[in-house]
Design a protein around this motif. Structure first.
Motif, PDB file in Angstrom:
ATOM      1  N   THR A  39       0.444  -1.098   0.277  1.00 53.46           N
ATOM      2  CA  THR A  39      -0.201  -0.050   0.310  1.00 53.46           C
ATOM      3  C   THR A  39       0.845   1.376   0.491  1.00 53.46           C
ATOM      4  O   THR A  39       1.938   1.421   0.756  1.00 53.46           O
ATOM      5  CB  THR A  39      -0.929   0.082   1.703  1.00 53.46           C
ATOM      6  OG1 THR A  39       0.118  -0.114   2.451  1.00 53.46           O
ATOM      7  CG2 THR A  39      -1.547  -1.392   1.113  1.00 53.46           C
ATOM      8  N   ARG A  40       0.233   2.245  -0.217  1.00 55.56           N
ATOM      9  CA  ARG A  40       1.034   3.408  -0.437  1.00 55.56           C
ATOM     10  C   ARG A  40       0.245   4.028   1.039  1.00 55.56           C
ATOM     11  O   ARG A  40      -0.670   4.482   0.822  1.00 55.56           O
ATOM     12  CB  ARG A  40       0.707   4.547  -1.921  1.00 55.56           C
ATOM     13  CG  ARG A  40       1.575   3.995  -2.940  1.00 55.56           C
ATOM     14  CD  ARG A  40       1.495   4.872  -4.096  1.00 55.56           C
ATOM     15  NE  ARG A  40       2.482   3.847  -5.868  1.00 55.56           N
ATOM     16  CZ  ARG A  40       2.513   4.983  -6.323  1.00 55.56           C
ATOM     17  NH1 ARG A  40       2.264   6.436  -6.286  1.00 55.56           N
ATOM     18  NH2 ARG A  40       3.282   3.996  -7.746  1.00 55.56           N
ATOM     19  N   ARG A  41       1.779   5.467   1.649  1.00 55.62           N
ATOM     20  CA  ARG A  41       1.555   5.920   2.603  1.00 55.62           C
ATOM     21  C   ARG A  41       1.892   6.892   2.469  1.00 55.62           C
ATOM     22  O   ARG A  41       2.672   7.512   1.529  1.00 55.62           O
ATOM     23  CB  ARG A  41       2.496   5.051   3.434  1.00 55.62           C
ATOM     24  CG  ARG A  41       2.877   3.666   3.398  1.00 55.62           C
ATOM     25  CD  ARG A  41       1.268   2.885   3.747  1.00 55.62           C
ATOM     26  NE  ARG A  41      -0.090   3.419   5.319  1.00 55.62           N
ATOM     27  CZ  ARG A  41      -0.797   2.803   5.082  1.00 55.62           C
ATOM     28  NH1 ARG A  41      -1.900   2.131   3.787  1.00 55.62           N
ATOM     29  NH2 ARG A  41      -1.662   3.626   5.586  1.00 55.62           N
ATOM     30  N   TRP A  42       1.445   7.863   3.478  1.00 58.30           N
ATOM     31  CA  TRP A  42       2.345   9.501   3.955  1.00 58.30           C
ATOM     32  C   TRP A  42       2.469   9.010   4.902  1.00 58.30           C
ATOM     33  O   TRP A  42       1.705   9.055   6.081  1.00 58.30           O
ATOM     34  CB  TRP A  42       0.906  10.292   3.022  1.00 58.30           C
ATOM     35  CG  TRP A  42       0.797  10.617   2.147  1.00 58.30           C
ATOM     36  CD1 TRP A  42      -0.337  10.306   1.217  1.00 58.30           C
ATOM     37  CD2 TRP A  42       1.431  11.635   0.793  1.00 58.30           C
ATOM     38  NE1 TRP A  42      -0.624  10.121  -0.249  1.00 58.30           N
ATOM     39  CE2 TRP A  42       0.853  11.257  -0.067  1.00 58.30           C
ATOM     40  CE3 TRP A  42       2.522  12.727   1.180  1.00 58.30           C
ATOM     41  CZ2 TRP A  42       0.883  12.035  -1.152  1.00 58.30           C
ATOM     42  CZ3 TRP A  42       3.267  12.964   0.532  1.00 58.30           C
ATOM     43  CH2 TRP A  42       2.195  12.678  -1.250  1.00 58.30           C
ATOM     44  N   VAL A  43       4.320   9.299   4.944  1.00 62.45           N
ATOM     45  CA  VAL A  43       4.661   9.076   6.830  1.00 62.45           C
ATOM     46  C   VAL A  43       5.576  10.019   6.688  1.00 62.45           C
ATOM     47  O   VAL A  43       6.590  10.188   5.765  1.00 62.45           O
ATOM     48  CB  VAL A  43       5.342   7.608   6.226  1.00 62.45           C
ATOM     49  CG1 VAL A  43       5.436   7.914   8.110  1.00 62.45           C
ATOM     50  CG2 VAL A  43       3.828   6.593   6.343  1.00 62.45           C
ATOM     51  N   LYS A  44       5.545  10.843   7.911  1.00 66.02           N
ATOM     52  CA  LYS A  44       7.044  11.585   8.128  1.00 66.02           C
ATOM     53  C   LYS A  44       7.942  11.312   8.856  1.00 66.02           C
ATOM     54  O   LYS A  44       7.265   9.858  10.001  1.00 66.02           O
ATOM     55  CB  LYS A  44       6.701  12.186   9.595  1.00 66.02           C
ATOM     56  CG  LYS A  44       4.773  12.996   8.958  1.00 66.02           C
ATOM     57  CD  LYS A  44       4.329  13.823  10.188  1.00 66.02           C
ATOM     58  CE  LYS A  44       2.601  14.725  10.497  1.00 66.02           C
ATOM     59  NZ  LYS A  44       2.424  15.638  11.426  1.00 66.02           N
TER      60      LYS A  44
END
Length: 324
Positions: A39-44
């Motif tokens: 899956t594609r994530r948005w992560v800091k």
């Protein structure tokens, strides 16, 4: 690519994340692909560096909620069996329609099979596109975002915490430290008299936080308090609450709203009363009735209710166990 960027890319890869967009700074989201689930994530990066940071909410969600579901389901069955009420199991576990209704309330669309309220389900947020895992039973209209989209909730929570000092001040209270959460009681002092107490940001927003005892009644929090149990037969719920030993207004408010006082116990001070109240709330957390809200109890206190089909509470015994 410089050495600094290479080191930061390696940090993402060490958490099974393949960077898909350029790195900017630790506090900014970066698009990645989880190499475990795809899956594609948005992560800091700042999130990954935290001890409790989660790299992929999809992978972490299944690891967290599958064991929780099995344990919670077994706990409910054991309690029902203990009181000879196994025939009511279906009503407590709910069905697919109830699960879908709760998901819609959080603007979540299912990506995996939807079962009863206790079955984990993979979802996508219709607001931001984040994919995650949740359990419908945990979702409550009283606490929006808690078990919905964590990404959307994080942004909303940040704004709420930034304006917390202003909201507390508008209610005559001064925060004694940074606001650490929406639902966590915060240490505050009354701007008028200086007495200290604990009040949550959520209670202020809902208007359910009690007024300053010292200013309104000349009552101190270190004086004896009572914990009470009230039955609202029309709503099918019991409620626990606290009131001062010299002030019956709270009890009268509930009686005028149709409640019947079942039992009260006297404890040393407000702190001990709050401890007992929280112990009871934790014990009956599996028996909450999400449909009961402010429209049913306009005098407040709906978050401290549970189904009257649950095992009966012996308030005096609970108080003695806490003491000792």
């Amino acid at each position: 690519m410089n050495d600094k960027t290479s080191r930061e890319d390696q940090e993402f890869r060490s958490h099974d994340l393949e960077p898909l967009s350029p790195y900017t700074r630790a506090t900014e989201e970066r698009q990645c692909r989880c190499t475990r689930c795809g899956t594609r994530r948005w992560v800091k990066l700042a999130t990954l560096r935290r001890k409790d940071g989660v790299a992929c909410r999809w992978c972490h969600g299944w690891e967290k909620w599958n064991p929780w579901s099995e344990h919670a389901r077994q706990l409910v069955l054991e309690r029902l069996q203990e009181f000879g009420q196994l025939s009511q199991a279906r009503s407590f576990f709910g069905d697919q329609a109830q699960s879908l209704e709760r998901l819609r309330g959080e603007k979540l669309a299912p990506l995996t099979e939807v079962g009863d309220l206790y079955q984990p389900v993979g979802v996508v947020c219709l607001e931001c596109g984040e994919t995650t895992v949740t359990v419908p039973e945990r979702i409550s209209a009283d606490r929006p975002g808690w078990f919905g989209c964590e990404r959307c909730s994080s942004g909303r929570r940040k704004k709420e915490l930034e304006r917390a000092p202003e909201l507390f001040a508008a209610n005559g209270l001064r925060l004694l430290g940074p606001c650490t959460g929406e639902y966590v009681p915060q240490k505050v002092e009354c701007i008028e008299c200086g007495s200290e107490r604990s009040v949550s940001l959520d209670a202020l927003r809902r208007g359910s936080a009690p007024l300053c005892w010292t200013c309104t009644h000349g009552i101190r929090p270190d004086e004896p308090h009572r914990v009470y149990l009230i039955h609202f037969a029309d709503l099918g719920v019991f409620k626990v609450g606290i009131t001062h030993d010299r002030h019956d207004r709270r009890l009268l408010d509930h009686q005028l709203a149709g409640g019947r006082v079942v039992e009260t116990v006297l404890v040393l001070d407000r702190k001990e009363a709050r401890r007992l109240e929280r112990l009871i709330q934790a014990r009956y957390s599996a028996w909450t009735v999400p449909d009961v809200g402010p429209e049913d109890l306009p005098q407040g206190g709906w978050t401290e209710t549970w189904s009257d089909k649950a095992p009966m509470l012996d308030l005096t015994r609970a108080s003695l166990l806490l003491q000792g």
